[in-house]
Motif scaffolding. Sequence first.
Motif, mmCIF file in Angstrom:
data_model
loop_
_atom_site.group_PDB
_atom_site.id
_atom_site.type_symbol
_atom_site.label_atom_id
_atom_site.label_comp_id
_atom_site.label_asym_id
_atom_site.label_seq_id
_atom_site.Cartn_x
_atom_site.Cartn_y
_atom_site.Cartn_z
ATOM 1 N N GLU A 1 0.686 -1.022 0.075
ATOM 2 C CA GLU A 1 -0.089 0.148 -0.096
ATOM 3 C C GLU A 1 0.983 1.414 0.019
ATOM 4 O OE1 GLU A 1 -2.608 -0.334 3.415
ATOM 5 O OE2 GLU A 1 -3.533 -2.070 2.303
ATOM 6 N N LEU A 2 2.079 1.095 0.503
ATOM 7 C CA LEU A 2 2.784 2.373 0.803
ATOM 8 C C LEU A 2 4.029 2.480 -0.305
ATOM 9 C CD1 LEU A 2 3.258 2.532 4.615
ATOM 10 C CD2 LEU A 2 1.620 3.809 3.146
ATOM 11 N N VAL A 3 4.571 1.495 -0.733
ATOM 12 C CA VAL A 3 5.586 1.698 -1.719
ATOM 13 C C VAL A 3 5.161 1.348 -3.243
ATOM 14 C CG1 VAL A 3 8.062 0.567 -2.218
ATOM 15 C CG2 VAL A 3 7.347 0.865 0.011
ATOM 16 N N PRO A 4 5.523 2.206 -3.876
ATOM 17 C CA PRO A 4 6.215 3.563 -4.028
ATOM 18 C C PRO A 4 5.420 4.913 -3.935
ATOM 19 C CG PRO A 4 6.248 2.759 -6.385
ATOM 20 C CD PRO A 4 5.330 2.009 -5.462
ATOM 21 N N LYS A 5 4.124 4.572 -3.707
ATOM 22 C CA LYS A 5 3.018 5.675 -4.114
ATOM 23 C C LYS A 5 3.366 6.721 -2.904
ATOM 24 C CE LYS A 5 -0.102 1.905 -4.532
ATOM 25 N NZ LYS A 5 -0.828 0.999 -3.830
ATOM 26 N N VAL A 6 3.828 6.228 -1.685
ATOM 27 C CA VAL A 6 3.826 7.185 -0.310
ATOM 28 C C VAL A 6 5.193 7.090 -0.220
ATOM 29 C CG1 VAL A 6 2.998 7.545 2.144
ATOM 30 C CG2 VAL A 6 1.269 6.409 0.537
ATOM 31 N N GLU B 1 13.568 3.976 2.167
ATOM 32 C CA GLU B 1 13.006 4.552 3.219
ATOM 33 C C GLU B 1 12.065 3.784 4.010
ATOM 34 O OE1 GLU B 1 13.819 7.689 4.665
ATOM 35 O OE2 GLU B 1 15.574 7.653 2.987
ATOM 36 N N PHE B 2 11.299 3.064 3.598
ATOM 37 C CA PHE B 2 10.266 2.081 4.339
ATOM 38 C C PHE B 2 11.017 1.187 5.049
ATOM 39 C CE2 PHE B 2 8.134 -1.878 4.502
ATOM 40 C CZ PHE B 2 6.840 -1.363 4.840
ATOM 41 N N TRP B 3 12.084 0.597 4.463
ATOM 42 C CA TRP B 3 12.760 -0.423 5.439
ATOM 43 C C TRP B 3 13.704 0.234 6.280
ATOM 44 C CZ3 TRP B 3 10.866 -4.957 5.743
ATOM 45 C CH2 TRP B 3 10.283 -5.356 4.457
ATOM 46 N N LYS B 4 14.406 1.819 5.936
ATOM 47 C CA LYS B 4 14.989 2.126 7.159
ATOM 48 C C LYS B 4 14.130 2.398 8.314
ATOM 49 C CE LYS B 4 17.764 6.325 7.872
ATOM 50 N NZ LYS B 4 18.329 7.396 7.378
ATOM 51 N N ASN B 5 13.019 2.991 8.132
ATOM 52 C CA ASN B 5 11.940 3.415 9.236
ATOM 53 C C ASN B 5 11.471 1.995 9.867
ATOM 54 O OD1 ASN B 5 12.311 5.754 8.182
ATOM 55 N ND2 ASN B 5 10.232 5.919 7.138
ATOM 56 N N TYR B 6 11.342 0.898 9.219
ATOM 57 C CA TYR B 6 10.976 -0.367 9.837
ATOM 58 C C TYR B 6 11.911 -0.724 10.825
ATOM 59 C CZ TYR B 6 9.686 -5.148 10.179
ATOM 60 O OH TYR B 6 9.283 -6.453 10.674
#
Length: 111
Positions: free
Chosen positions: A39-44, A49-54
């Motif tokens: 739902e988030l990658v790459p739209k948002v 960055e997703f994995w860094k934050n995770y």
Amino acid sequence: NVLRSPPSGVNFDFEYNSVASPALLLLEADPKLKQLRYELVPKVIKEDEFWKNYFYRVSLIKQSFELSNSMSEDTKKDKAVDKAKDSKPVDDENINASNDHDDEFVSELHQ
């Protein structure tokens, strides 16, 4: 929240290439994480960055458990010390008296 980056000033070393394979395994193991990423990658948010934050959030959870475990160990040590302080002193005469009957367990060379 995987949309929030680690706070500025926090030193969180992250290299996407080093976590790409484990990330794929996590997606296979956790359908909810897979859906969230879809739902988030790459739209948002970008993939890295997703994995860094995770993984930053995972590191916070790990630190929390490590702190909890170390505090638990410290508490156990403190209780053991307190218990030792509360115990009665050893009476040497009672030890010697009880050892008189234990000669059968000692080698004849040491009697």
